[in-house]
Write an enzyme that holds these catalytic residues in place. Structure first.
Site, PDB file in Angstrom:
ATOM      1  N   GLN A  14      -7.469  -4.891   9.776  1.00 14.40           N
ATOM      2  CA  GLN A  14      -6.402  -4.466  10.682  1.00 14.40           C
ATOM      3  C   GLN A  14      -6.831  -3.279  11.542  1.00 14.40           C
ATOM      4  OE1 GLN A  14      -2.180  -4.890   9.194  1.00 14.40           O
ATOM      5  NE2 GLN A  14      -3.206  -4.814   7.208  1.00 14.40           N
ATOM      6  N   ARG A  22       2.399 -10.725  10.553  1.00 12.12           N
ATOM      7  CA  ARG A  22       3.723 -10.111  10.723  1.00 12.12           C
ATOM      8  C   ARG A  22       4.812 -11.069  10.251  1.00 12.12           C
ATOM      9  NH1 ARG A  22       2.115  -5.939   9.841  1.00 12.12           N
ATOM     10  NH2 ARG A  22       0.190  -7.085   9.527  1.00 12.12           N
ATOM     11  N   ASP A  76      -3.514   7.424   4.585  1.00 13.03           N
ATOM     12  CA  ASP A  76      -3.030   6.072   4.859  1.00 13.03           C
ATOM     13  C   ASP A  76      -3.663   5.569   6.157  1.00 13.03           C
ATOM     14  OD1 ASP A  76      -1.615   3.743   4.635  1.00 13.03           O
ATOM     15  OD2 ASP A  76       0.285   4.577   5.342  1.00 13.03           O
ATOM     16  N   GLU A  77      -3.752   4.236   6.304  1.00 14.24           N
ATOM     17  CA  GLU A  77      -4.329   3.610   7.516  1.00 14.24           C
ATOM     18  C   GLU A  77      -5.705   4.205   7.817  1.00 14.24           C
ATOM     19  OE1 GLU A  77      -2.975   1.077   8.543  1.00 14.24           O
ATOM     20  OE2 GLU A  77      -0.794   1.198   8.415  1.00 14.24           O
ATOM     21  N   LYS A 111       0.814  -1.214   0.000  1.00 15.54           N
ATOM     22  CA  LYS A 111       0.000   0.000   0.000  1.00 15.54           C
ATOM     23  C   LYS A 111       0.851   1.269   0.000  1.00 15.54           C
ATOM     24  CE  LYS A 111      -0.635   0.201   5.021  1.00 15.54           C
ATOM     25  NZ  LYS A 111       0.155   1.425   5.232  1.00 15.54           N
ATOM     26  N   THR A 112       1.980   1.251   0.730  1.00 11.64           N
ATOM     27  CA  THR A 112       2.814   2.455   0.774  1.00 11.64           C
ATOM     28  C   THR A 112       3.366   2.778  -0.604  1.00 11.64           C
ATOM     29  OG1 THR A 112       3.414   1.945   3.054  1.00 11.64           O
ATOM     30  CG2 THR A 112       4.782   3.550   1.894  1.00 11.64           C
TER      31      THR A 112
END
Length: 678
Positions: A262, A612, A231-232, A48-49
């Protein structure tokens, strides 16, 4: 104001096609879509970044000016990394003019420019949590436990999040505690106004209110920002979403990137329903799903999908990976947390030596901070370097906060909270009685404590010795304010540390050379940091407010060490090998969530832990733990039953292999203990 053409500074003629070609089809679609509001549902590890940074470059190619693009993240560290990544795609100069910041930093910038519209004077102060705590304690009618003040602060913050004025909060109060918070809310806001100060919640609530109520300001900012990226997005609260709506307007020139799976911060106000609300407020919202995971093995992803599939979804998605199947997910059965910690430490040491890996390839994740104690002891015994996420923040250390109080007061003479901290360190012949009398005199004259201290008339009404000390203290600040006009914040800080007597105070009475050296190093580090921060800052006041937004995680460099972290703090990170400990009912999921039927967020937390891991994932279950002096029997987490049986290897499934691995681990572990004893 007509749109201007981008200046040559904004964009360099770089060939970005190879970069765009390397994106997968969904990523490319998200980058190129500019026709309206866009929601990018980005699964864990889906890049996504990169989509956000490539989209910024696409916006520049499409004619947007860099200074009119705002990218909003949730940490200063993420903002800094995003700017660095964008700089590799475009010119460094253009990257510097982008508005890449957190929501709170954007709010601070807004209030700095629109302070009059928000009812603030220039040079206002941003109060930190301790300052707010002190004001609430002062306003409360009687002494109470500290957790009561924390609850009052949370309730006032919730009222601001919901856009309630003190009067509206009073009408909406349902419980005695809510009523108490609403009554204090009015006095609290009046105190902030007197101090010319805002708290963290105000950094979002005030800009949202000004934009909503003042059309001229609203139109100006919609012209100032031609495109917004968030973002997020799943971590936004109600006020942040309303602020976003006011900034982008009905045109909806924005891209929101998030993952409802998330969303794990409801306890601090995050509202995953904001994802659903986008579809209501923007009927033409385009939704693009990023489902290809570039991080995890196939087995890990199947387990993650199986678990999170038990939660309800507005948007269905299923992660997949081009990586191989990878190792089975292992489940260890341990006697108690001590046995659990010893086994994991031995496994990490063994696996590192076997694979010639870095210590930083390994992470141990847990539900609560209290679980770290046994793990720390076991890693120390195994001589494995480790880093504990969430340790005491650099900017939370007493000596750092003391010096920052001096800087805040230099920047804003109306900051009474900073005055009360600074005047008492180092100790002067100024007692509580003197300070109370000074506060009374300041109140009668409607001035701040420092301005009252500078008044000769006020000084004469104090006892001779403390009055002289107050006058001397006020004189120092006149001198430092003059010095601030000709030197940067770093040099000014060094001057303050010496001339205030704080340098001597810091090490007075300390016999331990290490403690002295550590405190002195903290002061040197603060001066170094402020000297670096001088670049591009507009005066000491702006810098003091920027400091209020900095968290420890932004400066946190764990180095080559095993990472110990809560599941909440691990989001956004990835490791080759992960151990997820304490996977029992009552721990994960937390007992409070079980009792109240709040399993969805606990399941999302479990999902975050699983995703993770890149190569291997081990979960551990203890049979018992000590609670209130008694041993309590534990049950494996109900979430373990949601894992696909074919992808999980329970301890005992392959006795011969496990016995051989255990023997090798023990030999490695004992060798390290013997080395330690030498």
């Amino acid at each position: 104001m007509p749109n201007q053409q981008p200046q040559p500074l904004q964009w360099q003629a770089l060939d970005l096609m190879p970069a765009l070609v390397s994106l997968n089809p969904e990523q490319r679609a998200a980058v190129h879509y500019l026709a309206g509001p866009l929601l990018v549902l980005a699964g864990a590890g889906s890049g996504k970044t990169r989509v956000i940074t490539e989209k910024i470059a696409e916006l520049l190619r499409s004619g947007h000016q860099a200074e009119r693009i705002a990218a909003i993240t949730f940490t200063n560290k993420a903002a800094r990394e995003m700017r660095e990544r964008v700089a590799k795609l475009i010119s460094k100069e253009a990257a510097e003019t982008l508005q890449v910041s957190t929501f709170h930093a954007l709010g601070l910038r807004f209030l700095s420019m629109e302070h009059a519209a928000a009812g603030l004077r220039r040079g206002f102060t941003v109060l930190d949590a301790d300052d707010s705590f002190g004001i609430l304690k002062d306003l409360s009618p009687k002494a109470q436990k500290s957790d009561v003040y924390d609850l009052l602060r949370q309730l006032i913050g919730r009222a601001k999040d919901e856009g309630l004025t003190p009067e509206q909060a009073l009408k909406a109060a349902r419980s005695p505690r809510e009523l108490q918070a609403a009554e204090i809310y009015q006095a609290y806001q009046q105190r902030l106004q007197t101090f010319n100060a805002v708290d963290f919640d105000d950094l979002i609530a005030l800009p949202e209110r000004v934009l909503r109520e003042q059309e001229a300001v609203r139109l100006r900012w919609r012209e100032k920002l031609s495109y917004v990226l968030v973002d997020e997005y799943q971590d936004t609260n109600r006020t942040q979403y309303r602020l976003l709506k006011e900034l982008v307007g009905p045109r909806g020139a924005f891209t929101a990137v998030g993952d409802d799976d998330q969303s794990i911060y409801a306890w601090r106000g995050a509202n995953p329903e904001n994802l659903n609300q986008l579809t209501v407020d923007y009927p033409h919202l385009k939704v693009i799903k990023l489902e290809q995971n570039y991080r995890c093995s196939g087995r890990i992803l199947r387990c993650a999908n199986a678990v999170i599939g038990n939660n309800p979804h507005l948007f269905e998605k299923r992660l997949w990976s081009a990586h191989g199947e990878g190792d089975h997910i292992r489940i260890l059965n341990c006697r108690d947390d001590q046995h659990e910690a010893e086994r994991i430490a031995a496994e990490i040491v063994y696996k590192r030596e076997q694979q010639k890996a870095l210590w930083s390839d390994f992470a141990i994740l847990y539900r609560g901070n209290h679980q770290a104690r046994a793990l720390e002891q076991a890693l120390r015994l195994a001589r494995a370097p480790y880093h504990l996420s969430g340790g005491q923040a650099f900017f939370d250390r007493a000596e750092v906060r003391d010096v920052l109080a001096y800087l805040r007061l230099i920047a804003n003479p109306d900051d009474d909270a900073a005055f009360l901290r600074a005047v008492q360190v180092p100790k002067r012949e100024i007692g509580t009685i003197t300070l109370e009398k000074l506060a009374t005199l300041a109140g009668s004259k409607h001035v701040s404590l420092l301005k009252a201290a500078e008044s000769i008339e006020v000084q004469k009404q104090l006892a001779a010795r403390p009055g002289a000390q107050i006058a001397e203290f006020a004189g120092l600040f006149r001198h430092w304010r003059e010095a601030a006009t000709r030197m940067g914040a770093g040099d000014l800080t060094a001057l303050v540390i010496q001339e205030s007597g704080y340098a001597q105070h810091l090490v007075a009475g300390l016999r331990d050379p290490e403690s002295k050296a550590r405190r002195e190093e903290n002061m040197q580090e603060l001066v170094r940091f402020l000297r670096e921060s001088d670049k591009g800052r507009d005066g000491l006041s702006a810098l003091a407010n920027q400091l209020a937004l900095i968290s420890f995680s932004d400066r946190d460099d764990p180095g080559n060490a095993v990472r110990l972290s809560t599941l909440h703090a691990s989001k956004g990170l990835e490791f080759r090998h992960v151990w997820l400990v304490g996977v029992e009912d009552g721990t994960l999921p937390h007992q409070g969530a079980i009792d109240e039927g709040r399993l969805e967020e606990e399941r999302r937390l479990f999902y975050v832990g699983i995703t993770r891991a890149k190569e291997s994932l081990t979960m551990s279950v203890s049979q018992q733990k000590k609670r209130f002096g008694e041993m309590e029997r534990l049950k494996p987490s109900r979430f373990l039953r949601e894992l696909p049986e074919t992808d999980v290897r329970q301890e005992g499934d392959d006795p011969e292999r496990e016995a051989e691995e255990k023997r090798e681990r023990n030999l490695s572990h004992f060798a390290r203990i013997a080395d330690l004893l030498k």
